[in-house]
Design an enzyme around this catalytic site. Structure first.
Site, short mmCIF file in Angstrom:
data_model
loop_
_atom_site.label_atom_id
_atom_site.label_comp_id
_atom_site.label_asym_id
_atom_site.label_seq_id
_atom_site.Cartn_x
_atom_site.Cartn_y
_atom_site.Cartn_z
N GLU A 287 6.95 -4.71 -2.83
CA GLU A 287 5.54 -4.63 -2.46
C GLU A 287 5.21 -3.26 -1.88
O GLU A 287 4.08 -2.79 -1.95
CB GLU A 287 5.19 -5.74 -1.46
CG GLU A 287 3.74 -6.17 -1.55
CD GLU A 287 3.44 -7.49 -0.85
OE1 GLU A 287 2.81 -8.35 -1.46
OE2 GLU A 287 3.83 -7.66 0.31
N HIS A 308 29.29 -15.39 -10.96
CA HIS A 308 29.32 -16.37 -12.05
C HIS A 308 27.92 -16.59 -12.61
O HIS A 308 27.63 -17.63 -13.18
CB HIS A 308 29.90 -17.70 -11.54
CG HIS A 308 31.31 -17.55 -11.05
ND1 HIS A 308 32.40 -17.90 -11.83
CD2 HIS A 308 31.81 -17.05 -9.89
CE1 HIS A 308 33.52 -17.63 -11.15
NE2 HIS A 308 33.19 -17.11 -9.97
N LYS A 420 -5.54 -12.68 -6.06
CA LYS A 420 -6.06 -13.48 -4.93
C LYS A 420 -7.56 -13.69 -5.08
O LYS A 420 -8.08 -14.79 -4.89
CB LYS A 420 -5.80 -12.78 -3.59
CG LYS A 420 -4.35 -12.64 -3.21
CD LYS A 420 -4.27 -12.01 -1.82
CE LYS A 420 -2.89 -11.47 -1.53
NZ LYS A 420 -2.83 -10.67 -0.32
O1 PA5 Z 1 3.77 -7.79 3.34
C1 PA5 Z 1 2.60 -8.10 3.29
O2 PA5 Z 1 1.71 -7.42 3.82
C2 PA5 Z 1 2.19 -9.37 2.59
O3 PA5 Z 1 3.24 -9.92 1.87
C3 PA5 Z 1 1.71 -10.39 3.62
O4 PA5 Z 1 2.74 -10.67 4.52
C4 PA5 Z 1 1.25 -11.68 2.95
O5 PA5 Z 1 0.31 -11.40 1.94
C5 PA5 Z 1 0.62 -12.61 3.97
O6 PA5 Z 1 -0.40 -11.96 4.63
P1 PA5 Z 1 -0.95 -12.47 6.00
O7 PA5 Z 1 0.10 -12.29 7.03
O8 PA5 Z 1 -2.15 -11.63 6.27
O9 PA5 Z 1 -1.30 -13.92 5.81
#
Ligand code: PA5
Length: 453
Positions: A287, A308, A420
């Site tokens: 990410e 494996h 989203k």
């Molecule tokens: O790393 C990130 O920013 C995302 O993966 C968030 O953790 C995830 O989208 C959840 O977001 P939030 O903590 O605002 O609910």
């Protein structure tokens, strides 16, 4: 060797042959990166490294924990960075829940839309014995909020006004719908510190409240991470100190890998209980770095299980993989074999169970090296919380620095927003006119070319 260390012996092989960190053209950017570390830490943009929130957390977390001390169960509602760190820590340091005879505490992590699990928890758990921790930095994540609405009703129906003592909200200190809920309902809460995005937040209340609930040495986690990350933002820090820091070496190495067509990075853990660190690392890496056509795909794997499974592909599939290979020489080896082993296996008789792990780790590492997979060994001397904090601090530092070397922003995740918004539009959320229009266009052709099987 009685230290945590990186082993670079087999890092520069195949298309990296003849190179070393110091000779990489990316290493020349140490001055620029050191300056940026200084500027951004002064502006509190690097809280995952400087951890300015640690003191407040060490003060407030025990109080919040005290409020839910009587609970045997914790349901954690969160997703992505709001759940993966807690799960990695739970599996590493509180494995008893997966073993016979466990008497609690129990942590249930709800990081998916799985109606069966949510229903089962609400049917089987006693609300009076259960704390619900809702974790969302933004307070706007639909998966987390939707679960909260259902679990809140469950608590209210069973506990009446006392439901408020069974909820802890972990969210932005000032903004968002979850913060508003905390204020409006007077619910216990802890902040996700400013500028600490989900995947960098494991060592805040996000990961540490569940860790503390399970009885972990959560301060050890903080200590470990600080030992690795704090030097990077020390006021005396310079290009030459960065040039010696292991996080910088790993960032330069990864950048070179990407430059030379290695677009996958194996995270191979030979610490069995640390297998979920792979999932945590994968989210952090993917990410943060998958942007503008750049980055490398993290491939979490766990030894010996994946020997494996996917290891054949690592060894003899496309030559596009580098590898971080995690080991620990300080693990408990468990029982010894005895003279009762059948004659065919009698060479095991003087060994212990854990000797297999060490031998197989060596075998796999050597096989990867012989197959010219550029590999850096991450050798942990211990596998306690402080060591885990070190590893996490190192991984977060490397991710940031690699992002800078890629000239992308390692903190945001703009591409995931579209899906989203489309899902929200599909469910009827207002103000998403463009998304509604493109959904309709998509659905008009979707399913036109299908094949049954
Ligand atoms: O790393 C990130 O920013 C995302 O993966 C968030 O953790 C995830 O989208 C959840 O977001 P939030 O903590 O605002 O609910």
């Amino acid at each position: 060797m009685s230290t945590h260390h990186l082993d670079w012996t087999h890092a520069f092989t195949a298309r990296l042959q003849g190179l070393c960190v110091e000779q990489s053209s990316f290493a020349a950017r140490a001055g620029e990166a050191a300056r940026r570390l200084k500027e951004e830490s002064e502006a509190n943009l690097l809280p995952y490294l400087s951890m300015p929130f640690a003191e407040e957390l060490e003060r407030d977390l025990p109080q919040v924990l005290e409020g839910i001390r009587a609970c045997k169960h914790m349901i954690l509602l969160g997703i992505g960075g709001s759940a993966l760190g807690a799960r990695a820590l739970q599996k590493a340091f509180s494995p008893a829940q997966d073993r016979p005879g466990h008497t609690g505490p129990w942590l249930w992590i709800a990081d998916n839309i799985d109606a069966g699990s949510l229903t089962a928890w609400m049917a089987a758990l006693e609300a009076k014995d259960t704390a619900v921790v809702v974790i969302s930095k933004s307070g706007g994540t639909i998966e987390t909020m939707a679960q909260y609405f259902l679990v809140r009703r469950w608590l209210q129906e069973r506990l009446g006004p006392a439901w408020k003592k069974h909820v802890v909200l972990i969210t932005d200190a000032a903004s968002g719908k979850l913060r508003a809920e905390a204020v409006q309902e007077g619910l216990p809460s802890l902040p996700v510190p400013d500028n600490l995005g989900g995947r960098y937040s494991v060592l805040s209340a996000v990961g540490l409240l569940p860790a503390a609930f399970l009885g972990m040495d959560w301060k050890g986690l903080l200590r470990g991470a600080a030992a690795v990350a704090a030097p990077l933002i020390d006021s005396a820090f310079s290009a030459s100190s960065l040039a010696r820091h292991p996080a910088w070496h790993l960032a330069v190495w990864n950048r070179e890998l990407m430059e030379r067509g290695y677009d996958e990075l194996i995270f191979f853990s030979y610490i069995p209980l640390w297998n979920y660190f792979g999932a945590w690392f994968s989210q952090l890496w993917a990410e943060s770095l998958g942007k503008e056509g750049r980055g490398s795909m993290p491939l979490p794997a766990v030894g010996v299980t994946d020997q494996h499974s996917v290891n054949q592909m690592f060894l003899d599939g496309p030559r596009n993989k580098g590898c971080l290979f995690l080991t620990c020489d300080g693990l408990d080896k468990g029982p010894a074999f005895g003279k009762d082993v059948p004659a065919h296996w009698n060479w095991l008789a003087d060994k212990r169970f854990g000797d297999l792990l060490l031998a197989e780790g060596l075998g796999t590492r050597m096989a990867l090296c012989e197959n010219k997979v550029p590999l850096v060994g991450i050798a942990m001397h211990k596998a306690d919380e402080e060591a885990a904090g070190r590893l996490m601090g190192l991984c977060m530092s490397v991710t940031i620095l690699t992002g800078w070397l890629l000239d992308i922003n390692p903190i945001d995740q703009p591409a995931v927003e579209l899906g989203k918004r489309l899902a929200n539009a599909r469910l009827g959320a207002p103000g998403l006119t463009d998304e509604h229009r493109s959904l309709n266009a998509f659905l008009a052709v979707d399913g036109k070319d299908i094949q049954e099987f």
